[in-house]
Scaffold this active site. Sequence first.
Site, PDB file in Angstrom:
ATOM      1  CD  GLU A 179     -28.629  12.974   5.977  1.00  0.00           C
ATOM      2  OE1 GLU A 179     -29.023  13.211   7.127  1.00  0.00           O
ATOM      3  OE2 GLU A 179     -27.560  12.392   5.721  1.00  0.00           O
ATOM      4  CD  GLU A 385     -24.145  13.932   4.939  1.00  0.00           C
ATOM      5  OE1 GLU A 385     -24.307  13.164   5.916  1.00  0.00           O
ATOM      6  OE2 GLU A 385     -24.725  15.014   4.824  1.00  0.00           O
TER       7      GLU A 385
HETATM    8  O1  IFM Z   1     -23.695  15.230  10.702  1.00  0.00           O
HETATM    9  C1  IFM Z   1     -24.709  14.613   9.972  1.00  0.00           C
HETATM   10  C2  IFM Z   1     -25.025  15.418   8.731  1.00  0.00           C
HETATM   11  O2  IFM Z   1     -25.360  16.717   9.039  1.00  0.00           O
HETATM   12  C3  IFM Z   1     -26.175  14.787   7.993  1.00  0.00           C
HETATM   13  N1  IFM Z   1     -25.943  13.401   7.767  1.00  0.00           N
HETATM   14  C4  IFM Z   1     -25.503  12.578   8.863  1.00  0.00           C
HETATM   15  C5  IFM Z   1     -24.325  13.232   9.551  1.00  0.00           C
HETATM   16  C6  IFM Z   1     -23.874  12.370  10.742  1.00  0.00           C
HETATM   17  O3  IFM Z   1     -24.904  12.233  11.657  1.00  0.00           O
END
Ligand code: IFM
Length: 481
Positions: A179, A385
């Site tokens: 990210e 994710e």
């Molecule tokens: O916890 C975070 C993660 O570190 C990166 N993506 C989003 C998740 C939830 O906010």
Amino acid sequence: MPATPVTTRVPAAVDRLHFPPGFLWGAATAAYQIEGAAAEDGRTPSIWDTFSRTPGKVANGDTGDIACDHYHRYRTDVGLMSDLGLQAYRFSLSWPRIQPGGRGPANPAGLDFYRWLVDELLDAGIQPVATLYHWDLPQALEETGGWTARETAERFGEYAALAADALGDRVALWTTLNEPWCSAFLGYGSGVHAPGRTDPAHALRAAHHLNLAHGRAAAALRATLPDHARIAVSLNLHQVRPLTTDPADLDAARRIDAVGNRVFTGPMLSGGYPADLLADTAHIVDWNTLVRPGDEAAIAAPIDLLGINYYTPAVVSAPSPGGAAVNHAHGESDHSPWPGSEDVNFHLPPGDTTDMGWTIDPTGLHDLLMATSRAHPGLPLAITENGAAFPDIPTADGQVQDHDRIDYLHRHLAAVHRAIADGADVRGYFLWSLLDNFEWAYGYEKRFGAVHVDYATQLRTPKASARWYAGAIGANSVPSL
Ligand code: IFM
């Protein structure tokens, strides 16, 4: 009178949505969010150590000093993964643990921790997936400019080579950045993430240097890893929806897509920065001096897989006179994380929300997968994710009946299944997150885990969702909706 027809039950086989053979089922975490041991075995501070110690930056003054104490409990945690039947585990390497200060030789103790973790995973039959950078920049590098400095990208390439050299014989799937939008635009734009800077020019500079860092790391990994290893990047692509079909709203969506998505996918996957992004932000940075000859070619280093992190869609409309731009998904700040498009309005999409205030909308995941497939044909995708925070109050017997999370996972996995049926080449799904953990500016207030963590005792308790996910993995399918 004709006899009432007998209703036949649908055969069991079509009661479930089956994923393709070989579909990879995993869970993800990140170093600063779970490891703890912040000052052990040679690790130096990262920007998140500094930021979390700055009063007012993180809820309740929480830090990652101890977190889930995974550094000392990794064997227990791999045991939990095994019980879940996980096929893959995506974790991040802590740069300041492996290369204290972000320069110079590797720290043998830091590498040992990851060697032991990876060995434990392999012994358990779980595929390790290593992310090089999940936001914990060595503080020493922030002091020489952080991601606004080109040099940081060069240092990242060297760190990638050290990591690949030490772990490349046993880790076959690597992700460069997690990210980078958050690193650049929340870290240097709105300032709700470390290092907490609030300058739109810094945010755009950071974005370019993160892109360059990805290119340098991809080259270093390719040069060091065996041929069968695969290289990826994980992007939190925004599924941007215009509020209406009014041309002004369509233009707002275009702008957010440019500075939210194509600022990364452009140079990484489409041959360069998009002209509309450069035009939208020309008054903020001089792209002609920021991007040097050869940079875009370096950033375009081929990857084998694109990781997509998805939580909720973004609904936007044109700036309205006197209307304040509100971005519900990215925390509270007086500073915008959208350089050049600060006045675009964000709207909370309709529907139930998670404990983060994020609208639950699995159609966004389907649409994002389809749009990404169309934009980048031939590039395999994985969900690196997806998950949800809920309050997760344990019952008197300590169990967590998180049926809201089961419903979230179920509906999002069904959306992935639908995207595959519609032609998207999606190779796997990583639930965020294995454990409750340090949720950045929200500290320990938000729980994303399939496994509950009691931070006072470090007791781990698999939630009902963990059992549900184990069932999905075992069956390579989820129930039909
Ligand atoms: O916890 C975070 C993660 O570190 C990166 N993506 C989003 C998740 C939830 O906010």
